[in-house]
Design a protein around this motif. Structure first.
Motif, PDB file in Angstrom:
ATOM      1  N   GLN A  38      33.700  19.759 -29.485  1.00  0.00           N
ATOM      2  CA  GLN A  38      32.599  18.835 -29.287  1.00  0.00           C
ATOM      3  C   GLN A  38      33.238  17.431 -29.606  1.00  0.00           C
ATOM      4  OE1 GLN A  38      29.508  19.139 -27.997  1.00  0.00           O
ATOM      5  NE2 GLN A  38      29.329  16.628 -27.961  1.00  0.00           N
ATOM      6  N   PHE A  39      34.104  17.323 -30.481  1.00  0.00           N
ATOM      7  CA  PHE A  39      34.852  15.920 -31.009  1.00  0.00           C
ATOM      8  C   PHE A  39      35.507  15.644 -29.593  1.00  0.00           C
ATOM      9  CE2 PHE A  39      37.881  13.391 -32.969  1.00  0.00           C
ATOM     10  CZ  PHE A  39      37.247  12.376 -33.323  1.00  0.00           C
ATOM     11  N   PHE A  40      36.577  16.410 -29.620  1.00  0.00           N
ATOM     12  CA  PHE A  40      37.576  16.103 -28.425  1.00  0.00           C
ATOM     13  C   PHE A  40      37.287  16.388 -27.057  1.00  0.00           C
ATOM     14  CE2 PHE A  40      40.204  17.234 -32.141  1.00  0.00           C
ATOM     15  CZ  PHE A  40      40.946  16.162 -32.248  1.00  0.00           C
ATOM     16  N   ASN A  41      36.251  17.014 -26.828  1.00  0.00           N
ATOM     17  CA  ASN A  41      35.953  17.475 -25.459  1.00  0.00           C
ATOM     18  C   ASN A  41      34.520  17.126 -24.927  1.00  0.00           C
ATOM     19  OD1 ASN A  41      38.283  18.556 -23.960  1.00  0.00           O
ATOM     20  ND2 ASN A  41      38.113  20.328 -25.313  1.00  0.00           N
ATOM     21  N   GLY A  42      33.618  16.634 -25.892  1.00  0.00           N
ATOM     22  CA  GLY A  42      32.131  16.166 -25.578  1.00  0.00           C
ATOM     23  C   GLY A  42      32.335  15.439 -24.532  1.00  0.00           C
ATOM     24  N   TYR A  43      31.100  15.683 -23.517  1.00  0.00           N
ATOM     25  CA  TYR A  43      31.030  14.700 -22.336  1.00  0.00           C
ATOM     26  C   TYR A  43      29.463  14.664 -21.956  1.00  0.00           C
ATOM     27  CZ  TYR A  43      31.077  19.390 -20.300  1.00  0.00           C
ATOM     28  OH  TYR A  43      30.730  20.717 -20.164  1.00  0.00           O
ATOM     29  N   ASP A  44      29.173  13.653 -21.146  1.00  0.00           N
ATOM     30  CA  ASP A  44      27.868  13.413 -20.437  1.00  0.00           C
ATOM     31  C   ASP A  44      27.742  14.179 -19.339  1.00  0.00           C
ATOM     32  OD1 ASP A  44      25.680  12.617 -19.289  1.00  0.00           O
ATOM     33  OD2 ASP A  44      26.044  10.387 -19.753  1.00  0.00           O
ATOM     34  N   THR A  45      26.970  15.338 -19.326  1.00  0.00           N
ATOM     35  CA  THR A  45      26.930  16.399 -18.230  1.00  0.00           C
ATOM     36  C   THR A  45      26.215  15.564 -16.899  1.00  0.00           C
ATOM     37  OG1 THR A  45      24.804  16.958 -19.284  1.00  0.00           O
ATOM     38  CG2 THR A  45      26.585  18.261 -19.854  1.00  0.00           C
ATOM     39  N   THR A  46      25.732  14.514 -17.005  1.00  0.00           N
ATOM     40  CA  THR A  46      25.179  13.785 -15.782  1.00  0.00           C
ATOM     41  C   THR A  46      26.707  13.400 -14.979  1.00  0.00           C
ATOM     42  OG1 THR A  46      23.534  12.923 -16.759  1.00  0.00           O
ATOM     43  CG2 THR A  46      24.180  11.735 -14.856  1.00  0.00           C
ATOM     44  N   TYR A  47      27.543  12.781 -15.628  1.00  0.00           N
ATOM     45  CA  TYR A  47      28.659  12.476 -15.103  1.00  0.00           C
ATOM     46  C   TYR A  47      30.069  13.514 -14.773  1.00  0.00           C
ATOM     47  CZ  TYR A  47      26.818   7.841 -15.377  1.00  0.00           C
ATOM     48  OH  TYR A  47      26.237   6.762 -15.283  1.00  0.00           O
ATOM     49  N   VAL A  48      30.141  14.376 -15.995  1.00  0.00           N
ATOM     50  CA  VAL A  48      31.286  15.483 -15.906  1.00  0.00           C
ATOM     51  C   VAL A  48      30.852  16.628 -16.163  1.00  0.00           C
ATOM     52  CG1 VAL A  48      33.564  16.079 -17.141  1.00  0.00           C
ATOM     53  CG2 VAL A  48      32.809  13.732 -16.966  1.00  0.00           C
ATOM     54  N   ALA A  49      31.640  17.815 -15.840  1.00  0.00           N
ATOM     55  CA  ALA A  49      31.161  19.289 -15.931  1.00  0.00           C
ATOM     56  C   ALA A  49      32.175  20.000 -16.353  1.00  0.00           C
ATOM     57  CB  ALA A  49      30.260  19.802 -14.829  1.00  0.00           C
ATOM     58  N   PHE A 175      38.700   5.370 -23.651  1.00  0.00           N
ATOM     59  CA  PHE A 175      37.633   4.564 -24.109  1.00  0.00           C
ATOM     60  C   PHE A 175      36.316   5.002 -23.606  1.00  0.00           C
ATOM     61  CE2 PHE A 175      41.049   1.448 -24.993  1.00  0.00           C
ATOM     62  CZ  PHE A 175      40.813   1.261 -26.214  1.00  0.00           C
ATOM     63  N   ASN A 176      36.213   5.421 -22.355  1.00  0.00           N
ATOM     64  CA  ASN A 176      35.099   5.967 -21.749  1.00  0.00           C
ATOM     65  C   ASN A 176      35.077   7.249 -21.655  1.00  0.00           C
ATOM     66  OD1 ASN A 176      32.239   5.849 -20.743  1.00  0.00           O
ATOM     67  ND2 ASN A 176      33.149   5.001 -18.359  1.00  0.00           N
ATOM     68  N   HIS A 177      35.490   8.108 -22.511  1.00  0.00           N
ATOM     69  CA  HIS A 177      35.614   9.548 -22.434  1.00  0.00           C
ATOM     70  C   HIS A 177      34.685  10.433 -22.183  1.00  0.00           C
ATOM     71  CE1 HIS A 177      34.703  10.231 -26.482  1.00  0.00           C
ATOM     72  NE2 HIS A 177      35.318   8.931 -26.848  1.00  0.00           N
ATOM     73  N   LYS A 178      33.447   9.893 -22.511  1.00  0.00           N
ATOM     74  CA  LYS A 178      32.194  10.699 -22.434  1.00  0.00           C
ATOM     75  C   LYS A 178      31.871  11.017 -20.990  1.00  0.00           C
ATOM     76  CE  LYS A 178      31.058  11.468 -26.756  1.00  0.00           C
ATOM     77  NZ  LYS A 178      30.861  12.584 -27.259  1.00  0.00           N
ATOM     78  N   ARG A 179      32.173   9.849 -19.863  1.00  0.00           N
ATOM     79  CA  ARG A 179      31.840   9.954 -18.538  1.00  0.00           C
ATOM     80  C   ARG A 179      33.105  10.013 -17.667  1.00  0.00           C
ATOM     81  NH1 ARG A 179      26.812   5.540 -18.354  1.00  0.00           N
ATOM     82  NH2 ARG A 179      25.497   6.743 -19.840  1.00  0.00           N
ATOM     83  N   TYR A 180      34.202   9.630 -18.079  1.00  0.00           N
ATOM     84  CA  TYR A 180      35.413   9.637 -17.152  1.00  0.00           C
ATOM     85  C   TYR A 180      36.389  10.858 -17.753  1.00  0.00           C
ATOM     86  CZ  TYR A 180      39.870   8.381 -15.325  1.00  0.00           C
ATOM     87  OH  TYR A 180      41.266   8.468 -14.795  1.00  0.00           O
ATOM     88  N   SER A 181      36.887  11.604 -16.669  1.00  0.00           N
ATOM     89  CA  SER A 181      37.921  12.861 -16.970  1.00  0.00           C
ATOM     90  C   SER A 181      39.001  12.534 -16.072  1.00  0.00           C
ATOM     91  CB  SER A 181      37.119  13.963 -16.796  1.00  0.00           C
ATOM     92  OG  SER A 181      38.066  15.138 -16.769  1.00  0.00           O
ATOM     93  N   GLU A 182      39.893  12.326 -16.680  1.00  0.00           N
ATOM     94  CA  GLU A 182      41.395  12.055 -16.045  1.00  0.00           C
ATOM     95  C   GLU A 182      41.803  13.548 -15.454  1.00  0.00           C
ATOM     96  OE1 GLU A 182      45.274   9.763 -16.516  1.00  0.00           O
ATOM     97  OE2 GLU A 182      45.388  11.602 -17.935  1.00  0.00           O
ATOM     98  N   ALA A 183      41.380  14.509 -16.471  1.00  0.00           N
ATOM     99  CA  ALA A 183      41.598  15.987 -16.116  1.00  0.00           C
ATOM    100  C   ALA A 183      40.881  16.380 -14.802  1.00  0.00           C
ATOM    101  CB  ALA A 183      41.267  16.942 -16.900  1.00  0.00           C
ATOM    102  N   ILE A 191      35.287  18.776 -13.791  1.00  0.00           N
ATOM    103  CA  ILE A 191      34.683  18.380 -12.512  1.00  0.00           C
ATOM    104  C   ILE A 191      34.018  17.075 -12.833  1.00  0.00           C
ATOM    105  CG2 ILE A 191      33.037  19.135 -10.856  1.00  0.00           C
ATOM    106  CD1 ILE A 191      35.508  20.975 -10.938  1.00  0.00           C
ATOM    107  N   GLN A 192      34.342  15.908 -11.997  1.00  0.00           N
ATOM    108  CA  GLN A 192      33.791  14.838 -12.054  1.00  0.00           C
ATOM    109  C   GLN A 192      32.362  14.780 -11.152  1.00  0.00           C
ATOM    110  OE1 GLN A 192      35.159  11.939 -13.831  1.00  0.00           O
ATOM    111  NE2 GLN A 192      33.068  11.249 -13.779  1.00  0.00           N
ATOM    112  N   ARG A 193      31.377  14.730 -11.604  1.00  0.00           N
ATOM    113  CA  ARG A 193      29.832  14.861 -10.706  1.00  0.00           C
ATOM    114  C   ARG A 193      29.590  13.504 -10.247  1.00  0.00           C
ATOM    115  NH1 ARG A 193      25.678  18.423 -14.112  1.00  0.00           N
ATOM    116  NH2 ARG A 193      25.017  18.411 -12.163  1.00  0.00           N
TER     117      ARG A 193
END
Length: 338
Positions: A38-49, A175-183, A191-193
């Motif tokens: 959760q700490f390293f990979n937590g994300y906002d599911t509206t933006y990333v899946a 910095f905006n790691h909850k909503r942006y995924s370089e991966a 998946i960037q949604r």
């Protein structure tokens, strides 16, 4: 059979809930893992899946060309550029970890003497990314022009006296790691949604070992070289310590498609030898720009990635510039083993 037949015995499972039921210590390990995830990979599911799969395997084919330019005393300049070359690579990713290797197809099938070896190991989660790389070019580029600007000699002469090795490690924080995924745009493991971008910063440590031997040039070209090149050689052997600053953006322009761009100057200090036996400290500059177009459809994915790396080395009498343009086509498949 004994396990299945024994009263109360259970087969081992990789399911985290099943492992947690084995006792206090397994439960502690599972809880620690879940907190870390959760700490390293937590994300906002509206933006990333998530992709829904732990593994992916991909085949990559790459074409690249490199260029070198020198600005030397007496207004002398040297420009070299390679012919395009192609390699084939196989990469495997498990969660955030990826590794693979590339083989030069030109050398295997066409007899082209150009040789390039590349190894990459990467770790990419939502919070940060890290890369370990090794690249070696040992022969094969073309001399395009040489001499003073006022009367340049324009030629296309094969140059085999080049040995260039670069290896290093990068680590950087989003910095905006909850909503942006370089991966999502460069590693195919998210998946960037919705469209989103992020600034990032980190450290870069890399070594450059470059040797340009011009002694095989025809006599009429050798006389154009400045006197500061002992034995007609120019060499660099340095360690570089730098700060990496950058910005990335993913544009989700239609369903299942994302366009990613990233720009990252790398600025720091250089320690080592530059065409001299005296160790010196100097300013170092490197720049990495990349872009991608990615398509996702469940287990299957494909994409095209372009990168441009540029480096500048200045010393008292000579400036050296190098640029590598790389295009990569990727086709892959996601799966689970457990």
């Amino acid at each position: 059979m004994l396990t299945l037949g024994a009263p109360g015995a259970r087969a081992f499972s990789f399911n985290l809930d099943s492992i947690a039921e084995m006792g206090k210590f397994p439960r502690f390990i599972v809880n620690t893992y879940r907190w870390g995830d959760q700490f390293f990979n937590g994300y906002d599911t509206t933006y990333v899946a998530t992709t829904g799969y732990k593994f992916n395997a991909k085949i990559t084919t790459q074409s690249w060309l490199d260029a070198y330019q020198f600005e030397m005393p007496n207004d002398t300049r040297i420009h070299m550029r390679s012919d395009p070359s192609t390699s084939l690579g196989v990469y495997v990713t498990y969660l955030a970890v990826s590794a693979g290797y590339d083989v030069n197809l030109n050398k295997l099938f066409t007899g082209n003497n150009r040789s390039r070896q590349r190894f990459r190991f990467g770790f990419n989660c939502m919070l940060f990314g890290a890369e370990l790389y090794f690249i070696k070019n040992d022969v094969g580029t073309n001399l395009i022009s040489i001499g003073p600007r006022s009367h340049l000699h324009h030629v296309k002469l094969e140059m085999n006296g080049i040995n260039a090795t670069t290896w290093g490690i990068d680590a950087y924080y989003f910095f905006n790691h909850k909503r942006y995924s370089e991966a999502a745009s460069f590693n195919f493991s998210r998946i960037q949604r919705r469209s989103q971008g992020a600034f990032y910063t980190g450290l870069s440590i890399y070594t450059q070992q470059l040797d340009f031997d011009f002694s095989s040039l025809p006599p009429e070209l050798l006389k154009e070289l400045p006197t500061n090149l002992v034995d007609y050689r120019y060499y660099i052997d340095t360690h570089n310590y730098a700060v990496r600053l950058g910005y990335g953006y993913n544009w989700v322009f239609t369903k299942n498609w994302v366009l990613g761009v990233s720009e990252s100057p790398i600025i720091g200090v250089r320690q080592g030898y530059i065409n001299s036996d005296i160790k010196k400290f100097s300013f170092s500059f490197y720049n990495r720009a990349k872009a991608s177009v990615v398509w996702n459809n469940g287990k299957w994915f494909c994409g095209v990635i372009g990168t441009f790396d540029a480096a500048i080395v200045n010393e008292q009498r000579t400036s050296y510039f190098s640029g590598v343009l790389n295009g990569e086509a990727v086709f892959g498949y996601r799966f689970n083993l457990w």
